[in-house]
Scaffold this motif. Structure first.
Motif, short mmCIF file in Angstrom:
data_model
loop_
_atom_site.label_atom_id
_atom_site.label_comp_id
_atom_site.label_asym_id
_atom_site.label_seq_id
_atom_site.Cartn_x
_atom_site.Cartn_y
_atom_site.Cartn_z
N ILE A 125 -0.86 -11.08 3.97
CA ILE A 125 0.22 -10.20 3.50
C ILE A 125 -0.27 -8.77 3.32
O ILE A 125 0.40 -7.81 3.71
N GLY A 126 -1.45 -8.62 2.74
CA GLY A 126 -2.02 -7.28 2.58
C GLY A 126 -2.20 -6.59 3.92
O GLY A 126 -1.93 -5.40 4.07
N ALA A 127 -2.66 -7.35 4.92
CA ALA A 127 -2.84 -6.80 6.26
C ALA A 127 -1.51 -6.39 6.87
O ALA A 127 -1.38 -5.30 7.44
N PHE A 128 -0.49 -7.25 6.73
CA PHE A 128 0.82 -6.95 7.32
C PHE A 128 1.41 -5.68 6.73
O PHE A 128 1.92 -4.81 7.45
N LEU A 129 1.35 -5.55 5.40
CA LEU A 129 1.96 -4.40 4.73
C LEU A 129 1.19 -3.11 5.03
O LEU A 129 1.79 -2.04 5.21
N ALA A 130 -0.14 -3.21 5.10
CA ALA A 130 -0.94 -2.02 5.37
C ALA A 130 -0.73 -1.52 6.79
O ALA A 130 -0.61 -0.30 7.03
N VAL A 131 -0.66 -2.43 7.75
CA VAL A 131 -0.39 -2.05 9.14
C VAL A 131 1.00 -1.42 9.24
O VAL A 131 1.18 -0.40 9.92
N SER A 132 1.97 -2.02 8.55
CA SER A 132 3.32 -1.45 8.56
C SER A 132 3.33 -0.04 8.01
O SER A 132 3.97 0.86 8.56
N GLY A 133 2.62 0.18 6.90
CA GLY A 133 2.57 1.50 6.32
C GLY A 133 1.90 2.52 7.23
O GLY A 133 2.37 3.65 7.37
N ALA A 134 0.82 2.11 7.89
CA ALA A 134 0.13 3.02 8.82
C ALA A 134 1.05 3.42 9.97
O ALA A 134 1.11 4.59 10.35
N LEU A 135 1.77 2.45 10.52
CA LEU A 135 2.69 2.74 11.63
C LEU A 135 3.81 3.68 11.19
O LEU A 135 4.16 4.63 11.90
N MET A 136 4.37 3.43 10.01
CA MET A 136 5.46 4.27 9.51
C MET A 136 4.98 5.70 9.26
O MET A 136 5.67 6.66 9.59
N GLN A 137 3.80 5.83 8.69
CA GLN A 137 3.27 7.17 8.43
C GLN A 137 2.98 7.90 9.73
O GLN A 137 3.14 9.12 9.83
N GLY A 138 2.59 7.16 10.76
CA GLY A 138 2.28 7.78 12.04
C GLY A 138 3.50 8.28 12.76
O GLY A 138 3.54 9.44 13.21
N ILE A 139 4.54 7.46 12.87
CA ILE A 139 5.70 7.87 13.67
C ILE A 139 6.60 8.85 12.94
O ILE A 139 7.34 9.61 13.58
N THR A 140 6.56 8.86 11.61
CA THR A 140 7.41 9.79 10.85
C THR A 140 6.65 11.05 10.43
O THR A 140 7.27 11.99 9.95
N ARG A 141 5.32 11.03 10.58
CA ARG A 141 4.46 12.12 10.10
C ARG A 141 4.72 12.36 8.61
O ARG A 141 4.70 13.49 8.13
N ASN A 142 4.95 11.28 7.89
CA ASN A 142 5.30 11.33 6.48
C ASN A 142 4.23 10.57 5.70
O ASN A 142 4.11 9.34 5.84
N TYR A 143 3.46 11.27 4.88
CA TYR A 143 2.35 10.64 4.17
C TYR A 143 2.83 9.72 3.04
O TYR A 143 2.03 9.01 2.44
N LEU A 144 4.13 9.75 2.71
CA LEU A 144 4.66 8.87 1.66
C LEU A 144 5.37 7.65 2.24
O LEU A 144 5.91 6.84 1.50
N ALA A 145 5.39 7.52 3.55
CA ALA A 145 6.11 6.41 4.18
C ALA A 145 5.39 5.08 3.92
O ALA A 145 4.17 4.99 4.06
N SER A 146 6.16 4.08 3.53
CA SER A 146 5.64 2.72 3.36
C SER A 146 6.82 1.77 3.22
O SER A 146 7.93 2.20 2.87
N PRO A 147 6.63 0.48 3.50
CA PRO A 147 7.75 -0.47 3.42
C PRO A 147 8.40 -0.54 2.05
O PRO A 147 9.62 -0.66 1.94
N SER A 148 7.61 -0.43 0.98
CA SER A 148 8.17 -0.58 -0.37
C SER A 148 8.93 0.66 -0.82
O SER A 148 9.87 0.57 -1.60
N ILE A 149 8.54 1.84 -0.31
CA ILE A 149 9.20 3.07 -0.72
C ILE A 149 10.40 3.39 0.15
O ILE A 149 11.40 3.95 -0.31
N MET A 150 10.35 3.02 1.41
CA MET A 150 11.42 3.37 2.36
C MET A 150 12.51 2.30 2.49
O MET A 150 13.25 2.28 3.46
N GLY A 151 12.60 1.39 1.53
CA GLY A 151 13.70 0.43 1.51
C GLY A 151 13.54 -0.75 2.43
O GLY A 151 14.43 -1.62 2.48
N VAL A 152 12.44 -0.84 3.16
CA VAL A 152 12.26 -1.95 4.11
C VAL A 152 12.09 -3.28 3.36
O VAL A 152 12.75 -4.27 3.68
#
Length: 336
Positions: A70-97
């Motif tokens: 689970i830690g791996a899944f969430l961390a990879v998701s956060g890295a991908l979101m931060q990369g494509i949005t260029r948003n350093y605050l992007a993460s599944p828990s903060i962005m409603g995912v």
């Protein structure tokens, strides 16, 4: 260039040993102490009448393995979101995912109580897509809605809204106790069978994430730069969000909503690996995320021993200060 690749490679090489150490410690320590020899006996000579063996193979081992995944899944998701949005605050828990996943799981428990595990995982992934679609869709319509702080605020509002509807529905239909698992993640209730069923879905998400990592590196430089480099921006963003939806949906289906992993771990991965290449950041974030959540789960057993502290509180102890640090240091602009 060698230095930049040597650091993340070193992290990846030593991570299996760190994971093995955490697995052993997680199985050894808890409300009931178990000896190392008992662990070996449970693995090679399992006795279903031995309570310690039952605890090891049906509770503690699935728990730590689930935490690593689970830690791996969430961390990879956060890295991908931060990369494509260029948003350093992007993460599944903060962005409603994550909240979208919990929302859909709640509806399933109310209207489809007999749904099987595969159906639950599928609906959790659909919920992730709904949550992400609402947040990014509304942000796209608002002036400067894609700025990090505004997107984080919008994600928090949408997440709170979905969470409020879910809790109200759960209370009305009298399933609050049953749905509490997904609001307050409980790793000690990890279902070994559900872990096995989730692995094919997670494998698809991880393979997709790794395959897209080079394009995400280009997108992290900006859409215009990525387009000039030959990246099909909309297609890559869509496929990347698909990977995020799959991985977050699986994570929530396994253990409920866990905050801050996807926010802080990608930043830690950048600092430790000293690279902005997502071909390295994605796997490094994955291994660090798994190790971090497994460590937090271990700490949760001793913060208020012999009682367990909810895992969300432990991750928040690290996540909230880091979140405030990012806002203070970065301000409201997008990262380069």
């Amino acid at each position: 260039m060698r230095l930049k690749s040597a650091l993340p490679a070193t992290i990846l090489v030593i991570s299996p040993a760190a994971a093995l150490l955490l697995i052993v410690l997680s199985v050894l320590f808890g409300a009931k102490s178990i000896s190392a020899s008992e662990i070996w006996d449970a693995i090679v000579r399992f006795d279903e009448n031995n309570i310690d063996h039952q605890i090891i193979l049906t509770s503690r081992l699935p728990r730590v393995l689930g935490a690593l995944l689970i830690g791996a899944f969430l961390a990879v998701s956060g890295a991908l979101m931060q990369g494509i949005t260029r948003n350093y605050l992007a993460s599944p828990s903060i962005m409603g995912v994550s909240d979208g996943s919990v929302f859909m799981v709640t509806l399933c428990m109310i209207f489809l109580p007999d749904m099987n595990s595969i159906g639950l995982i599928t609906m959790s992934m659909i919920g992730s897509a709904v949550g992400a679609g609402l947040v990014f869709g509304i942000a796209w319509l608002l002036p400067n809605g894609m700025s990090p702080v505004r997107l984080a605020i919008l994600g928090t509002i949408i997440g709170t809204f979905l969470g409020g509807i879910s809790q109200a529905a759960a209370t009305y239909y009298q399933i609050s106790q049953g749905i509490g698992f997904w609001y307050n993640a409980r790793l000690h209730q990890m279902d070994p069978a559900l872990i096995k069923l989730s692995l094919p879905f997670a494998a698809v998400g991880l393979v997709l994430a790794l395959a897209l990592s080079n394009s995400v590196s280009a997108l992290s430089l900006g859409d215009e730069v990525a387009s000039n480099l030959g990246v099909r921006v909309r297609l890559i963003k869509g496929l990347t969000m698909l990977a995020v939806v799959i991985l977050t949906g699986v994570a929530v289906a396994l253990a409920g909503k866990i905050a801050f992993i996807g926010l802080i771990i990608p930043h830690i991965a950048r600092m430790l690996s000293r690279t902005v290449d997502y071909r390295w950041l994605v796997p490094v974030s994955g291994v660090l995320g798994g190790l971090f959540l497994a460590l937090c789960d271990l700490l949760a057993r001793f913060v208020n021993y012999p009682f367990e502290t909810p895992i969300g509180i432990v991750t928040a102890l690290f996540g909230v200060p880091f979140f405030l640090y990012l806002i203070k240091k970065r301000g409201g602009g997008q990262h380069a």
